[in-house]
Write an enzyme that holds these catalytic residues in place. Sequence first.
Site, mmCIF file in Angstrom:
data_model
loop_
_atom_site.group_PDB
_atom_site.id
_atom_site.type_symbol
_atom_site.label_atom_id
_atom_site.label_comp_id
_atom_site.label_asym_id
_atom_site.label_seq_id
_atom_site.Cartn_x
_atom_site.Cartn_y
_atom_site.Cartn_z
ATOM 1 N N ASP A 182 12.947 -8.706 21.294
ATOM 2 C CA ASP A 182 12.665 -9.831 21.137
ATOM 3 C C ASP A 182 14.881 -9.544 20.591
ATOM 4 O O ASP A 182 15.471 -11.089 21.375
ATOM 5 C CB ASP A 182 12.222 -10.633 19.554
ATOM 6 C CG ASP A 182 11.226 -10.528 19.709
ATOM 7 O OD1 ASP A 182 10.706 -10.850 20.931
ATOM 8 O OD2 ASP A 182 10.449 -10.303 19.041
ATOM 9 N N HIS A 234 9.671 -3.262 13.360
ATOM 10 C CA HIS A 234 8.668 -3.574 14.127
ATOM 11 C C HIS A 234 7.397 -3.357 13.104
ATOM 12 O O HIS A 234 7.109 -2.057 12.534
ATOM 13 C CB HIS A 234 8.614 -2.687 15.803
ATOM 14 C CG HIS A 234 7.966 -3.727 16.379
ATOM 15 N ND1 HIS A 234 6.234 -3.961 16.143
ATOM 16 C CD2 HIS A 234 7.723 -4.733 17.370
ATOM 17 C CE1 HIS A 234 5.723 -4.003 17.437
ATOM 18 N NE2 HIS A 234 6.502 -5.013 17.716
#
Length: 372
Positions: A309, A258
Site C-alpha cells: 500500500d 504487515h
Amino acid sequence: MTTSSKGLEGVVATQSSISSIIDDQLTYVGYKIDDLAENSSFEEVVYLLWNLKLPNKSELDAFKSELVDNMTLPEAVIDHLRSYDLSTVHPMAALRTAISLLGLYDEEADIMEADANKRKALRIQAQIATIVTAFSRIRQGKDPVQPKKGLSYAANFLYMLNGKDPEDIEEEAVNKALVLHADHELNASTFTARVCVATLSDIYSGVTAAIGALKGPLHGGANEQVMKMLTEIGEEDNAIPYIKEKLDNKEKIMGMGHRVYRNGDPRAKYLKEMSRQLTELTGQPKWYNMSVKIEDYIKEHKGLPANVDFYSASVYHSLGIDHDLFTPLFAVSRVSGWIAHILEQYDNNRLIRPRAEYIGPKKPEYVAIENR
C-alpha cells in the site's frame, strides 16, 4: 475449549489452491508473484486464479474479448450513480451499493450452477471497473465513457476514467498494480466473502460483503491514508520530523509492516520502482523521495518495511487518480481473488461457524424487574 486467538492470528481456517504466503513468498496457484508481476497481464492472472492454470493464446484472447464485451453497465445502475449526493458519498460506499444493485439486474443472480457462476464472475469483473470510472466522471459533471475494444483491462480502466488512451507507462503501472493486488491468501475481505457464500448466498452478496470489509482503513483504505499523510508532510524536509512526532505520539504509520510478512512485502518493490518512474515523469519526485525517507526511517527505528500500500499511493497520485479512488481501484483488482475464493468455497462448501471464548459474567442471579 481452545483458547481464542485475537484477530484469528495464526489460525488456519481452510485449505486453498489459489494463493499462498510461505516464507515471505507470495504465489498465485504456485507461480511466484515476481514472475507474474514481470511478465503477465492482469487478464492472464484473473484466468489463472479462476481456472488454476495459465491460459494459452487463444484462451487469453477469448477471455480478454469477453471482459470488454461485458463492461457496459445497465442504464439503471448509471442512473442510480447519478442519484447519489456526490458531495458526501465515499466511492467505496457507492461501489458497495452498485455491486449489490447489479445483482438485481442479473437474471442468473440466484442460479447456483457452476457455469452460471462463471458467467456472473465475468460480468462482475468486467463491470466493477466501469462502476468506479463512471462514478468518478459523474461526480465531475461528465458522462461515463464506454469501454474501447482492443485495449487491455488496465488501459480500459484509464480510458474510461480519463476519456483518452493512456500512455504505455501508465498502462504498465495500472496493470502491475492490478496483478500485485489480485489475491493475497485469506485476507480480511477474502475471508468475509467466503464466510458469506458458505451460507450458499449468491456471488453478488459475497462480493458486496468483501467490499464492505475492504472499505476499512486497516485493509484496503491504507493507501488512501498514506497519500493523506504525504500531502500533510508536503515537502521532503518535513518528512522525518513529521514521522518522529507521530511515533512519539504512538500513532500508526499507514503502509508500514504487515501481519503476515516478517521480512518485507514482496510486492512493494515493484510499486516502489513504478513510483520512482512516474513521479520523475510528472515532475514531482518529492512524493517518491519523501516515501523513501519515511520507509528507511521506519525500517531503522521500528524494523518495519513498507508494504504494497505504501508506494501504491504515490503511483496512483502520479496517474492523476483521485485519492478516494485508491481503495476502489484495489477492489477492481481484488475482486478477481474474491471470486476465485467464492468459486472454490462453492466447490467444497461447509458453513463457516467458529466459536467464541466467553469472558463475560459467570452465572449472575436473575433479579425481577421490580427489584432492579
